[in-house]
Design a protein around this motif. Structure first.
Motif, PDB file in Angstrom:
ATOM      1  N   LEU A  75       0.798  -1.228   0.000  1.00  0.00           N
ATOM      2  CA  LEU A  75       0.000   0.000   0.000  1.00  0.00           C
ATOM      3  C   LEU A  75       0.829   1.276   0.000  1.00  0.00           C
ATOM      4  O   LEU A  75       0.315   2.337  -0.353  1.00  0.00           O
ATOM      5  N   THR A  76       2.093   1.203   0.415  1.00  0.00           N
ATOM      6  CA  THR A  76       2.896   2.423   0.555  1.00  0.00           C
ATOM      7  C   THR A  76       4.061   2.502  -0.422  1.00  0.00           C
ATOM      8  O   THR A  76       4.898   3.387  -0.319  1.00  0.00           O
ATOM      9  N   GLY A  81       7.914   6.112  -3.191  1.00  0.00           N
ATOM     10  CA  GLY A  81       8.631   6.626  -4.351  1.00  0.00           C
ATOM     11  C   GLY A  81       8.319   8.083  -4.622  1.00  0.00           C
ATOM     12  O   GLY A  81       9.207   8.877  -4.946  1.00  0.00           O
ATOM     13  N   HIS A  82       7.053   8.452  -4.477  1.00  0.00           N
ATOM     14  CA  HIS A  82       6.656   9.842  -4.711  1.00  0.00           C
ATOM     15  C   HIS A  82       7.321  10.777  -3.695  1.00  0.00           C
ATOM     16  O   HIS A  82       7.868  11.821  -4.060  1.00  0.00           O
ATOM     17  N   LEU A  83       7.291  10.395  -2.418  1.00  0.00           N
ATOM     18  CA  LEU A  83       7.917  11.232  -1.392  1.00  0.00           C
ATOM     19  C   LEU A  83       9.428  11.297  -1.587  1.00  0.00           C
ATOM     20  O   LEU A  83      10.047  12.343  -1.376  1.00  0.00           O
ATOM     21  N   VAL A 134       7.896   1.884   2.085  1.00  0.00           N
ATOM     22  CA  VAL A 134       8.452   3.088   1.452  1.00  0.00           C
ATOM     23  C   VAL A 134       9.957   2.965   1.216  1.00  0.00           C
ATOM     24  O   VAL A 134      10.533   3.788   0.494  1.00  0.00           O
ATOM     25  N   TYR A 135      10.607   1.965   1.806  1.00  0.00           N
ATOM     26  CA  TYR A 135      12.065   1.946   1.851  1.00  0.00           C
ATOM     27  C   TYR A 135      12.698   1.825   0.467  1.00  0.00           C
ATOM     28  O   TYR A 135      13.490   2.691   0.054  1.00  0.00           O
ATOM     29  N   ASN A 376       7.064  -2.547  -7.335  1.00  0.00           N
ATOM     30  CA  ASN A 376       7.158  -3.277  -6.073  1.00  0.00           C
ATOM     31  C   ASN A 376       5.786  -3.478  -5.434  1.00  0.00           C
ATOM     32  O   ASN A 376       5.582  -4.414  -4.669  1.00  0.00           O
ATOM     33  N   THR A 377       4.828  -2.564  -5.726  1.00  0.00           N
ATOM     34  CA  THR A 377       3.457  -2.790  -5.277  1.00  0.00           C
ATOM     35  C   THR A 377       2.905  -4.059  -5.909  1.00  0.00           C
ATOM     36  O   THR A 377       2.280  -4.890  -5.233  1.00  0.00           O
TER      37      THR A 377
END
Length: 436
Positions: A75-76, A81-83, A134-135, A376-377
């Motif tokens: 989900l993240t 990637g956007h952040l 997110v990593y 990766n999602t």
């Protein structure tokens, strides 16, 4: 006076590449960070057998706990990637690591918050997945901005080796802690070390001003500048992008299945074997394999081989040959041969770091983080299905061969797709830039 959005984006994300000393310092730090990421991630698979005995879980229930990590993980990815593309991947990594480190250390306490052990552990794993998701997209964004293209494969494979090193550390130390202190100690150690790493990065590599600025961006948001928008339609009109996404899906799914179920496979198939052997040897092999793949990839490109040829060769090793050894695991009753086959399969999978993982940066360096997040999602969603399906197949067939057949099928589909449609030309440029 507030800086314009474009200037704020430059200040927060930064486009300047690292100098050689900075690159070395950050590579070592991120290697350790990836190691600790996997220490926290594989604590549950290492402890599953002991926890199942304590809480009375069967294989299906253990499969729910193991696969629930990926429910949150998927989900993240795009958010990470956007952040990373907007505020800088190093800041995203630091903030998320502080949260997952605390949660990992608190897992034994959550497990005893009443009688609903399965529900609490499932919730804990979902939340851990959300924080760790997110990593790698943030890491991909960071390296695509800060590392020279000629050194990108080796840097990424070196940092990626932390995944094997972390699994190795948890396998070795965790097996001893399981015998000496119980499964709770594994979570305390991995969570505590992560928090120490966060303190080191905050004190020595990131300025307080940078972190406060990043938090301000997250809290207030910035207007989306035109040049920072992701050209989704342009990207997904290209077969090479779809091939990269599907190949990453296959690589991630295969790896997650083996990561989650190999400890249980060895424990049940060879009950008299020592845990530190099968939890250590495959990952001990994988570390030099990952470093070698990065060195070999950059060397071949420097010798004049086409970039896409090198990327596809790496995938033949990472998805093709590795799946052959996974198949062999289901057709031997020898402990030594099983350790050899598992080591070869895991070791060869590290070639994916210098194949598809870097290919995403080849295709779209300006938005590599968010594109990797998409890929990766897809891999995490496949991991949810794959790990859960693995538990179902074991429970219904009573045979581990079905799990390794599943790994081989998923890997083969990803490899064939990438060999047919994979390319290394940039696809994130506007048509006017492509003509120049």
């Amino acid at each position: 006076m507030q800086p314009p959005p474009d200037k704020a984006h430059q200040d927060t994300a930064g486009d300047a590449q690292w100098s050689r000393p900075e690159c070395q310092a950050w590579t070592g730090t991120l290697l350790l960070g990836t190691c600790l990421l996997y220490c926290a991630r594989v604590s549950m698979p290492i402890c599953t057998v002991s926890m199942s005995q304590d809480f009375g879980w069967n294989k299906k229930e253990a499969g729910i706990v193991l696969s629930s990590f990926f429910w949150g993980y998927c989900l993240t990815q795009i958010l990470g990637g956007h952040l990373g593309d907007r505020i800088g991947g190093e800041k995203v990594i630091l903030l998320s690591a502080s949260a997952w480190g605390f949660l990992t250390a608190a897992t034994p306490l959550l497990a005893h918050l009443g009688g609903a052990h399965l529900a609490f552990m499932t919730f804990s794993r979902v939340l851990t997945g959300l924080l760790q998701g997110v990593y790698f997209p943030a890491l991909t964004s960071l390296l695509s901005q800060k590392v020279r293209e000629s050194e990108r494969a080796f840097t990424y494979s070196t940092v990626g080796a932390g995944s094997q090193f972390g699994t190795l550390v948890t396998g070795a130390v965790g097996s001893l802690l399981l015998d000496w202190c119980g499964w709770q100690s594994v979570f305390y150690l991995s969570g505590g070390l992560t928090l120490l790493w966060v303190c080191y990065v905050y004190r020595y590599l990131l300025s307080k001003q940078d972190l406060i600025l990043a938090l301000g961006v997250l809290a207030q948001g910035l207007p989306m500048a035109r040049h920072t928008r992701v050209p989704w339609r342009q990207l997904f009109r290209k077969p090479s992008v779809w091939a990269a996404v599907f190949s990453q899906l296959s690589a991630a799914c295969s790896f997650f299945i083996l990561l989650s179920w190999l400890p249980t496979f060895f424990k049940e198939t060879f009950p008299s074997s020592k845990g530190w052997v099968f939890n250590v040897v495959p990952w001990l092999v994988a570390i030099p394999a990952s470093l070698f793949s990065g060195f070999l990839s950059d060397h071949l490109i420097s010798q004049g081989y086409r970039t896409i040829t090198v990327r596809k060769f790496m995938q033949v090793m990472g998805l093709g040959l590795s799946s052959v050894f996974a198949l062999c695991l289901g057709h031997t009753s020898s402990f030594c041969k099983s350790v050899f086959f598992a080591s070869a399969s895991i070791g060869l999978q590290t070639f994916n770091h210098s194949g598809i993982s870097v290919n995403i940066q080849d295709l779209a360096p300006s938005c590599a983080g968010v594109l990797f997040g998409v890929a990766n999602t897809a891999g995490a969603l496949a991991g949810v299905v794959g790990v859960g399906l693995g538990g179902y197949l074991i429970e219904t067939t009573g045979s581990w061969t079905s799990v390794f057949n599943l790994v081989a099928v998923v890997s083969s589909l990803g490899l064939c797709t990438f060999l047919m449609f994979g390319k290394a030309q940039r696809v994130d440029l506007s048509p006017r830039q492509e003509d120049l």
